[in-house]
Design a protein around this motif. Structure first.
Motif, short mmCIF file in Angstrom:
data_model
loop_
_atom_site.label_atom_id
_atom_site.label_comp_id
_atom_site.label_asym_id
_atom_site.label_seq_id
_atom_site.Cartn_x
_atom_site.Cartn_y
_atom_site.Cartn_z
N THR A 75 -5.08 0.40 -2.61
CA THR A 75 -5.11 0.78 -3.80
C THR A 75 -5.07 1.88 -3.67
O THR A 75 -4.62 3.62 -3.89
CB THR A 75 -6.18 0.29 -4.45
OG1 THR A 75 -6.02 -1.33 -5.04
CG2 THR A 75 -6.53 1.40 -6.23
N GLY A 103 -3.95 2.95 -0.94
CA GLY A 103 -2.96 3.68 -0.20
C GLY A 103 -3.01 3.25 1.49
O GLY A 103 -2.23 3.96 2.25
N ASP A 104 -4.24 2.90 1.49
CA ASP A 104 -4.39 2.59 3.64
C ASP A 104 -3.11 1.83 3.83
O ASP A 104 -3.82 0.55 3.50
CB ASP A 104 -5.93 2.66 4.05
CG ASP A 104 -6.20 2.38 4.52
OD1 ASP A 104 -5.44 2.52 6.13
OD2 ASP A 104 -7.49 3.00 5.32
N THR A 105 -2.67 1.74 4.88
CA THR A 105 -1.65 1.02 5.16
C THR A 105 -2.13 0.44 6.33
O THR A 105 -1.63 -1.36 6.29
CB THR A 105 -0.20 1.21 5.05
OG1 THR A 105 -0.15 2.53 6.56
CG2 THR A 105 0.83 1.67 4.50
N ALA A 139 1.14 -1.25 -0.35
CA ALA A 139 0.05 -0.20 -0.26
C ALA A 139 0.92 1.23 0.05
O ALA A 139 0.55 2.40 -0.30
CB ALA A 139 -0.78 0.13 1.09
N LYS A 140 1.97 1.25 0.32
CA LYS A 140 3.20 2.48 0.87
C LYS A 140 3.38 2.72 -0.56
O LYS A 140 3.91 3.87 -1.18
CB LYS A 140 3.87 1.76 2.04
CG LYS A 140 4.71 3.02 2.05
CD LYS A 140 5.60 3.03 3.44
CE LYS A 140 6.31 3.65 3.52
NZ LYS A 140 7.71 3.27 4.56
N ARG A 141 3.93 1.38 -0.92
CA ARG A 141 4.89 1.15 -2.44
C ARG A 141 4.44 1.01 -3.87
O ARG A 141 4.55 1.22 -4.47
CB ARG A 141 5.74 0.02 -2.21
CG ARG A 141 6.54 0.80 -0.77
CD ARG A 141 7.91 -0.67 -0.69
NE ARG A 141 8.88 -0.18 0.52
CZ ARG A 141 9.92 -0.83 0.97
NH1 ARG A 141 9.71 -2.59 0.44
NH2 ARG A 141 10.48 -0.66 2.36
#
Length: 236
Positions: free
Chosen positions: A203, A205-207, A113-115
């Protein structure tokens, strides 16, 4: 006249070997035995006979011995004096593997999610779309392949190296178990919803959510595996 150094015209007739065929016989035997053990085809504390295994697999005892040594380092079997090789895989061991995999997969999802890149996000969504179609068509074999592709895409998107190597030892499903799981319409719908939620969180970006929904998915599917493999055994 001397030919130039390097490949001659005749050398071009020989193609490079497909990397899939470079796996050693020991590795093939190891995978086969490991899959059989993790699928519950051997009982806990059952003694395995090297010669019988060699006959069943159509190989010599040498790759059998090598594979069993590797399985012993994984804790799945144990060699005892005067008793031979015993199966040590049981429900408790399986549960630990599931929890270990859940921890690793959840951290990989966190990093994915981060990358995540835009192309990787598109590929992940495309796989979900194919999962929707396969779920509607009730196609277990397609879902098995898509499930593996889905998790592989997340591993790649995470750009993990250390965690990816660690998780290889926590792969406990084989095709027969996956086929049983995905043959259940209810299970197919649950798995689709979980995969969709994982993809959406990554997708977005919610880690934290990616980590949570992945962990819940692995634990729940692992519990289903436990029921299938150990449903008639005393450990459950």
């Amino acid at each position: 006249m001397k030919e130039d150094a390097g490949l001659s015209p005749h050398d071009e007739r020989i193609e490079k070997l497909d990397p899939r065929f470079l796996t050693t016989l020991r590795d093939h035997v190891h995978r086969t035995l490991r899959s059989a053990i993790l699928s519950g085809r051997f009982g806990v504390n059952e003694r395995v006979n090297e010669r019988q295994l060699a006959e069943q697999l159509g190989v010599s005892t040498t790759p059998i011995k090598e594979a069993l040594r590797q399985l012993e380092t994984e804790g799945l079997v144990e060699t005892l004096p005067r008793r031979g090789v015993l199966i040590r895989f049981d429900a408790n061991w399986a549960e630990e593997m599931i929890l270990a995999r859940a921890a690793l997969e959840s951290m990989i999802a966190h990093l994915a999610a981060k990358r995540l890149t835009k192309p990787a996000a598109s590929d992940l969504q495309a796989t979900i779309n194919l999962m929707v179609e396969a779920t509607r068509n009730g196609a277990p074999d397609d879902l098995i392949a898509l499930n593996e592709s889905f998790h592989d895409q997340i591993h790649t998107a995470s750009q993990c190296q250390y965690l990816a190597r660690m998780i290889e030892r926590q792969q406990f499903y084989d095709a027969s178990i996956r086929r049983i799981i995905h043959s259940d319409p209810t299970e197919r719908e649950i798995a689709l919803n979980e995969h969709s939620a994982i993809a959406a969180a990554i997708t977005a970006g919610d880690t934290d959510k990616s980590e949570r929904v992945m962990r819940d998915h692995v634990v729940r599917s692992g519990e289903t595996y436990l029921k299938i493999v150990f449903k008639n055994k005393e450990e459950i």
